[in-house]
Design a protein around this motif. Structure first.
Motif, PDB file in Angstrom:
ATOM      1  N   MET A 133       0.822  -1.187   0.000  1.00 36.87           N
ATOM      2  CA  MET A 133       0.000   0.000   0.000  1.00 36.87           C
ATOM      3  C   MET A 133       0.872   1.259   0.000  1.00 36.87           C
ATOM      4  N   HIS A 134       1.919   1.254   0.801  1.00 39.20           N
ATOM      5  CA  HIS A 134       2.754   2.455   0.878  1.00 39.20           C
ATOM      6  C   HIS A 134       3.562   2.676  -0.403  1.00 39.20           C
ATOM      7  N   GLN A 135       3.907   1.585  -1.093  1.00 41.00           N
ATOM      8  CA  GLN A 135       4.565   1.756  -2.393  1.00 41.00           C
ATOM      9  C   GLN A 135       3.599   2.400  -3.385  1.00 41.00           C
ATOM     10  N   ALA A 136       2.336   1.981  -3.348  1.00 41.63           N
ATOM     11  CA  ALA A 136       1.326   2.565  -4.235  1.00 41.63           C
ATOM     12  C   ALA A 136       1.137   4.043  -3.913  1.00 41.63           C
ATOM     13  N   LEU A 137       1.131   4.374  -2.627  1.00 38.57           N
ATOM     14  CA  LEU A 137       0.974   5.771  -2.218  1.00 38.57           C
ATOM     15  C   LEU A 137       2.134   6.622  -2.732  1.00 38.57           C
ATOM     16  N   ARG A 138       3.344   6.125  -2.591  1.00 39.48           N
ATOM     17  CA  ARG A 138       4.519   6.864  -3.089  1.00 39.48           C
ATOM     18  C   ARG A 138       4.481   7.012  -4.603  1.00 39.48           C
ATOM     19  N   LEU A 139       4.057   5.960  -5.292  1.00 37.28           N
ATOM     20  CA  LEU A 139       3.947   6.010  -6.748  1.00 37.28           C
ATOM     21  C   LEU A 139       2.934   7.064  -7.172  1.00 37.28           C
ATOM     22  N   ILE A 140       1.773   7.064  -6.539  1.00 33.87           N
ATOM     23  CA  ILE A 140       0.723   8.027  -6.884  1.00 33.87           C
ATOM     24  C   ILE A 140       1.197   9.450  -6.609  1.00 33.87           C
ATOM     25  N   ALA A 141       1.807   9.677  -5.454  1.00 34.85           N
ATOM     26  CA  ALA A 141       2.292  11.029  -5.123  1.00 34.85           C
ATOM     27  C   ALA A 141       3.355  11.485  -6.119  1.00 34.85           C
ATOM     28  N   GLY A 142       4.281  10.603  -6.464  1.00 41.64           N
ATOM     29  CA  GLY A 142       5.328  10.954  -7.418  1.00 41.64           C
ATOM     30  C   GLY A 142       4.775  11.269  -8.793  1.00 41.64           C
ATOM     31  N   VAL A 143       3.829  10.459  -9.260  1.00 45.39           N
ATOM     32  CA  VAL A 143       3.218  10.706 -10.570  1.00 45.39           C
ATOM     33  C   VAL A 143       2.437  12.009 -10.553  1.00 45.39           C
ATOM     34  N   MET A 144       1.715  12.272  -9.461  1.00 42.15           N
ATOM     35  CA  MET A 144       0.941  13.512  -9.385  1.00 42.15           C
ATOM     36  C   MET A 144       1.858  14.739  -9.394  1.00 42.15           C
ATOM     37  N   ILE A 145       2.996  14.654  -8.720  1.00 41.26           N
ATOM     38  CA  ILE A 145       3.953  15.768  -8.738  1.00 41.26           C
ATOM     39  C   ILE A 145       4.492  15.987 -10.149  1.00 41.26           C
ATOM     40  N   LEU A 146       4.877  14.898 -10.825  1.00 40.02           N
ATOM     41  CA  LEU A 146       5.397  15.036 -12.189  1.00 40.02           C
ATOM     42  C   LEU A 146       4.345  15.597 -13.143  1.00 40.02           C
ATOM     43  N   VAL A 147       3.099  15.138 -13.016  1.00 40.38           N
ATOM     44  CA  VAL A 147       2.015  15.674 -13.850  1.00 40.38           C
ATOM     45  C   VAL A 147       1.822  17.155 -13.568  1.00 40.38           C
ATOM     46  N   SER A 148       1.838  17.517 -12.293  1.00 38.54           N
ATOM     47  CA  SER A 148       1.673  18.921 -11.923  1.00 38.54           C
ATOM     48  C   SER A 148       2.786  19.793 -12.496  1.00 38.54           C
ATOM     49  N   LEU A 149       4.022  19.301 -12.409  1.00 31.33           N
ATOM     50  CA  LEU A 149       5.138  20.074 -12.958  1.00 31.33           C
ATOM     51  C   LEU A 149       5.041  20.190 -14.480  1.00 31.33           C
ATOM     52  N   ALA A 150       4.620  19.130 -15.143  1.00 25.87           N
ATOM     53  CA  ALA A 150       4.436  19.196 -16.600  1.00 25.87           C
ATOM     54  C   ALA A 150       3.337  20.186 -16.966  1.00 25.87           C
TER      55      ALA A 150
END
Length: 60
Positions: free
Chosen positions: A1-18
């Motif tokens: 679960m925590h790996q999924a949470l980190r993945l989602i947060a990282g992807v959301m940050i990258l999408v936001s920066l893009a």
């Protein structure tokens, strides 16, 4: 679960920066929202995304 949470947060940050770079500078506030949510979850030990992932059936 925590790996999924980190993945989602990282992807959301990258999408936001893009979106900030390619669409409009105000999208940076999406990154700010994500960061504030991560900070509050460190203090309260409650993360809304964890609740969503549990309801979606993801096991700890």
């Amino acid at each position: 679960m925590h790996q999924a949470l980190r993945l989602i947060a990282g992807v959301m940050i990258l999408v936001s920066l893009a979106l900030t770079y390619f669409v409009h500078p105000n999208w940076v506030f999406f990154s700010v929202f994500i960061a504030l949510n991560l900070i509050q979850s460190a203090f309260t030990k409650w993360c809304p995304m964890i609740t969503i992932l549990k309801k979606a059936g993801l096991k700890e």
